[in-house]
Enzyme design. Structure first.
Site, PDB file in Angstrom:
ATOM      1  N   ALA B  16      41.200  44.558  50.374  1.00  0.00           N
ATOM      2  CA  ALA B  16      42.461  44.198  49.747  1.00  0.00           C
ATOM      3  C   ALA B  16      42.635  42.677  49.805  1.00  0.00           C
ATOM      4  CB  ALA B  16      43.614  44.871  50.491  1.00  0.00           C
ATOM      5  N   THR B  40      42.577  50.230  35.000  1.00  0.00           N
ATOM      6  CA  THR B  40      42.637  51.669  35.290  1.00  0.00           C
ATOM      7  C   THR B  40      43.965  52.033  35.946  1.00  0.00           C
ATOM      8  OG1 THR B  40      41.564  51.275  37.410  1.00  0.00           O
ATOM      9  CG2 THR B  40      40.137  51.907  35.575  1.00  0.00           C
ATOM     10  N   HIS B  55      48.203  39.939  38.193  1.00  0.00           N
ATOM     11  CA  HIS B  55      46.857  39.887  37.628  1.00  0.00           C
ATOM     12  C   HIS B  55      46.901  39.386  36.184  1.00  0.00           C
ATOM     13  CE1 HIS B  55      43.994  41.705  40.516  1.00  0.00           C
ATOM     14  NE2 HIS B  55      45.090  42.174  41.072  1.00  0.00           N
ATOM     15  N   ASP B  89      38.885  46.994  36.160  1.00  0.00           N
ATOM     16  CA  ASP B  89      39.637  46.679  37.384  1.00  0.00           C
ATOM     17  C   ASP B  89      40.691  47.773  37.594  1.00  0.00           C
ATOM     18  OD1 ASP B  89      40.704  45.422  39.555  1.00  0.00           O
ATOM     19  OD2 ASP B  89      41.247  43.575  38.526  1.00  0.00           O
TER      20      ASP B  89
END
Lengths: 175, 175, 175
Positions: B16, B40, B55, B89
């Protein structure tokens, strides 16, 4: 692939389902020595039974097999010899078994290291990396993590090779 | 930095907040290929929404974006082509989605590997290392860990490059 | 062993009981510089007291010792100087302390990085890898994991050396 050994101690570390057992089995088979598989697992439930069976299926019939949940140092003293390769799978289960049996952990670790020092032939030890997540809530899990970590350091210090496996691929830390 | 590829499969593993997505994005952008981002993630709650937004902000406007929680193999077959770089990702969320959808995990993994084998262009897959902590209490988490570990091994075996990221720094396991 | 430094920043990462503190202490002692040990631990209970004592025993009397749970950037600005080696053990406890104190995490991380940029002498920072297990159930643990991961990336980016320790053995990620 790792440099081939026919004697000495190899530690194979890795996370869950990292491919560490398969890597260790390959090391043993490629050594050309007579292979002995030592399971430290105590089969408690169906989930464990399924895991043990999956490991068993992958190994070929040329393997001799023993189960030893606790007396690993004695087994190594008795069974290790030139021309033989012993695969111990795995140290983390041995630590769990020692804790459940309320054994003296430090004494047992010292005995294992002494046995490994004295071994002839090849000994490959598989163990789980368990210390790279969040600090566990309960003390027993924290103690287990501490014991496993200390054992890895002890064994790595005397080992001829140490490999860390991730995604089935080895990273050589020593050797 | 990793050797530059313009076709093939790259697996980027890491814990992480290890910087694995940023590393993968850099690989894709430096390839000079036309970048497609495949998320995803299924956005369940605000915490997830915040992560997805963070992101998204980092990626530049030149990226095309698709969301595909389940049918990753089909998407790769349809979208992968020469001159294009696809960033997936991430695989661990795909595994979670498959488990929640009660899909046949082994079949889906086999389909993904077949799709990757047949791909033209570059495919970079990001995934979380989740197997290096204490054994989880609940069976679903243990199953997830097992599935993720097996998928990493499968993809790593066929990948041209495998990188493990820690503290934003890559360790090349393959390639 | 790592290339010897007498100034700059070194990050030493590793799991629980990986041997990271011992490795960091060795780096400091081999530098030949005057060693200062900075503990970020706040002693809450007997378990913590035992851990702190074990660390203290291993260090030799030549070490000067300070405790600083929160104001690490200020301490570094004040204490870092040529000819001195500061060992900070550890960053993950500092993050925990910041979270408990409801400090502005991003500001503090920026202050630490600024302090490290300006430091004279050697600063060796130890930190726990905590992001390679299963996603934790509770949000505070997930936030902690995120903060720790981000801090590792920030410090690694400016560090002269980054080492990952497993089973007492270093893997150099940078430097």
């Amino acid at each position: 692939m790792a440099r081939l050994l026919t004697s000495g101690t190899v530690l194979v570390l890795g996370g869950a389902r990292s491919g560490k057992s398969a890597f260790a089995e390959k090391l043993v088979l490629e050594s050309g020595l007579q292979p002995l598989y030592v399971a430290t697992a105590q089969v408690w439930d169906d989930e464990m039974r399924t895991r043990v069976e999956a490991h068993r299926k992958r190994r070929q019939t040329q393997w001799q097999t023993m189960e030893e949940p606790l007396e690993l140092p004695k087994l190594l003293k008795r069974e290790a010899r030139q021309g033989r390769a012993i695969l111990v799978d795995c140290l983390t289960l041995w630590v769990t078994n020692l804790m459940l049996a309320e054994a003296n952990i430090s004494d047992r670790f010292a005995s294992l290291c002494a046995a490994l020092h004295g071994c002839e032939g090849l000994v490959v030890l598989v163990s789980n990396e368990v210390g790279q997540g969040i600090v566990p809530d309960n003390k027993m899990a924290r103690d287990f993590r501490d014991h496993a970590g200390r054992l890895h350091q002890d064994v790595a210090a005397l080992a001829d090779q140490v490999h860390f496996i991730a995604a089935g691929l080895p990273l050589t830390l020593k050797g």
